[in-house]
Write an enzyme that holds these catalytic residues in place. Structure first.
Site, short mmCIF file in Angstrom:
data_model
loop_
_atom_site.label_atom_id
_atom_site.label_comp_id
_atom_site.label_asym_id
_atom_site.label_seq_id
_atom_site.Cartn_x
_atom_site.Cartn_y
_atom_site.Cartn_z
N GLU A 1 74.01 -66.86 -36.85
CA GLU A 1 75.40 -66.50 -36.50
C GLU A 1 75.61 -66.66 -35.18
O GLU A 1 76.77 -67.03 -34.49
CB GLU A 1 75.80 -65.13 -36.94
N GLY B 1 60.61 -61.20 -22.17
CA GLY B 1 61.22 -59.63 -22.49
C GLY B 1 62.83 -59.69 -22.35
O GLY B 1 63.16 -59.18 -21.21
N GLU C 1 65.13 -66.24 -31.56
CA GLU C 1 65.59 -67.15 -30.58
C GLU C 1 67.10 -67.34 -31.05
O GLU C 1 67.72 -68.40 -30.69
CB GLU C 1 64.94 -68.34 -30.59
N THR D 1 64.91 -58.96 -25.52
CA THR D 1 65.47 -58.18 -26.68
C THR D 1 65.04 -56.73 -26.50
O THR D 1 63.96 -56.28 -26.13
CB THR D 1 65.04 -58.71 -27.95
N GLU D 2 66.01 -55.93 -26.71
CA GLU D 2 66.04 -54.48 -26.56
C GLU D 2 66.40 -53.92 -28.05
O GLU D 2 67.20 -54.59 -28.78
CB GLU D 2 66.96 -53.94 -25.62
N ILE E 1 58.61 -58.67 -29.06
CA ILE E 1 58.20 -59.65 -27.97
C ILE E 1 56.60 -60.32 -28.37
O ILE E 1 55.68 -59.61 -28.25
CB ILE E 1 58.01 -58.77 -26.61
N THR E 2 56.98 -61.50 -28.41
CA THR E 2 55.65 -62.42 -28.83
C THR E 2 54.74 -62.61 -27.61
O THR E 2 55.31 -62.65 -26.33
CB THR E 2 56.15 -63.74 -29.17
#
Ligand code: CAA
Length: 381
Positions: free
Chosen positions: A369, A124, A365, A126-127, A157-158
């Site tokens: 860029e 966890g 992931e 990414t937001e 979230i995977t």
């Protein structure tokens, strides 16, 4: 650098190749169409030792190296990306932080059930406001009476909301350090009051994998769920992403190879103007270009894995491999659809699914860029 595979690596690759062809290929279309999580396949992969490939045998892992893990990911993706990302995210993002920074007790508590595939782990980071700018974490954790009280949200979230999801390791702001955010990692078990995994996203691809937003509302976990030293959470997660990028790069090679496999077999079978279309130079040129690019990209991925296994710096090579392979997967799947003509636009043909599954490889992931930023910084620019 020696790219010859050891007997163990070859055995694992062949085992996964057979498993993917025999067990995954017959159900991949249906899983994608119904967006059904592949519980049975995960259980079988657990039985084959695929859910804990790089972890020590004492915890039920396979005791194998990163190259062996990359080979397994490549072979799964050649047939189905949803199953591959379920395994890859579980190993390199979900379980790896616990293995690398967990206390003996945390490892004893979590690793056996994660390595066996009985439970899945999620990552966890990414937001809503912390994607590429991964340090812009807003989720907070306050220490009160021996408990962390977590408030905030995560997204994309995977493996977070399946029936067998065991825990998520999250980054949270735990204080201030020299005027900067102090970010730490905390393990939050599924089922903890105040922690909710939301409805799964409706995605372009990876339909049979589980991806959800998470919310934390006065969610309390014991102080002992801190993972690694307080304040080192962001650096820990950046290091995890370096390794994760080798897995995602292996997915890019595997997906491009799967698309090429399908394109070759179709080109040999489909007749036009009185001969198989593979006899036409326009088709041959596409197949030849893609095959050459796959071979080059594969060596780059293996190089990143070998550097990691040797304990050498691999951040640069992993980012280069991730950048090259994501773009290759997009191009290879597009060419495979093109070779299939109108049939490539029909879901009965795997290349249609492959095309939809490819795009995320230039985003997840770390976007292309971000890889370019990482590469340029590594080159001292
Ligand atoms: N390993 C360890 N430490 C590292 C590191 C690494 N690879 N890279 C940087 N650090 C350290 C730095 O040395 C620095 O430490 P000091 O403050 O002590 O100097 C600290 O971490 C901060 O580094 P930066 O200043 O470079 O950080 P930044 O804010 O500029 O961000 C970034 C760098 C590369 C852009 C990073 O934010 C990043 O990688 N973003 C992309 C996030 C990402 O990949 N998200 C994907 C989420 S997972 C996912 O997508 C799952 C899925 O699909 C299945």
């Amino acid at each position: 650098m020696d790219f010859d595979l050891t007997d163990e690596q070859r055995l694992l690759r062949d085992t996964v190749r057979d498993f993917a062809r025999q067990e995954i290929a017959p159900v991949a279309e249906e899983l994608d169409r119904t967006k059904a999580f592949p519980y049975e396949l995960v259980a079988k992969m657990g039985g084959l030792g695929l859910m804990g490939i790089p972890f020590p045998e004492q915890y039920g892992g396979g005791g194998a190296d990163t190259l062996a893990y990359a080979l397994a990911v490549e072979e799964l993706t050649r047939i189905d990306s949803s199953v591959a990302i379920t395994m890859a995210a579980h190993i390199s993002l979900g379980t790896m932080p616990i293995y690398l920074w967990g206390t003996d007790e945390q490892k004893r508590d979590w690793l056996p059930q994660l390595c066996s595939g009985q439970k899945l782990a999620a990552f966890g980071l990414t937001e809503p406001e912390a994607g590429s700018d991964a340090g812009n974490t807003h989720t907070r954790a306050a220490l009160e009476d021996g408990q962390w009280i977590v408030n905030g949200a995560k997204q994309f979230i995977t493996n977070s909301g399946t029936d067998i999801s065991g825990c998520v390791t999250i980054t949270a702001v735990t204080g201030q350090e020299n005027g900067n955010k102090e970010i730490s990692n905390i393990i939050v078990p599924n089922g903890t009051p105040g922690y909710e995994a939301g409805e799964p996203y409706r995605k372009m691809g990876w339909n049979a994998s589980d991806t959800r937003p998470l919310s934390f509302d006065d969610c309390r976990v014991p102080e002992g769920n801190l993972l690694g030293p307080r304040g080192s959470g962001f650096k820990q997660f950046l290091a995890i992403l370096d390794g994760g990028r080798i897995g995602v790069a292996a997915m890019g090679v595997g997906l491009a190879q799967g698309a090429l496999d399908e394109a070759i077999s179709y080109a040999k079978e489909r007749q036009a103007f009185g001969q198989p279309i593979g006899k036409f130079q326009a088709i041959q040129a596409k197949i030849a270009d893609i095959s050459a690019q796959i071979e080059a990209a594969r060596l780059l991925v293996y190089r990143a894995a070998i550097l990691k296994d040797r304990g050498e710096a691999f951040t640069l090579t992993a980012a280069q491999a991730k950048l090259i392979t994501g773009r290759l997967a997009v191009r290879a799947t597009e060419e495979a659809v093109q070779i299939h003509g109108g049939y490539g636009y029909i879901e009965e043909y795997p290349v249609c699914r492959f095309y939809r599954d490819a795009k995320i490889l230039t985003i997840g992931e770390g976007t292309d860029e971000v890889q370019q930023m990482v590469i340029a910084r590594q080159l001292g620019v």
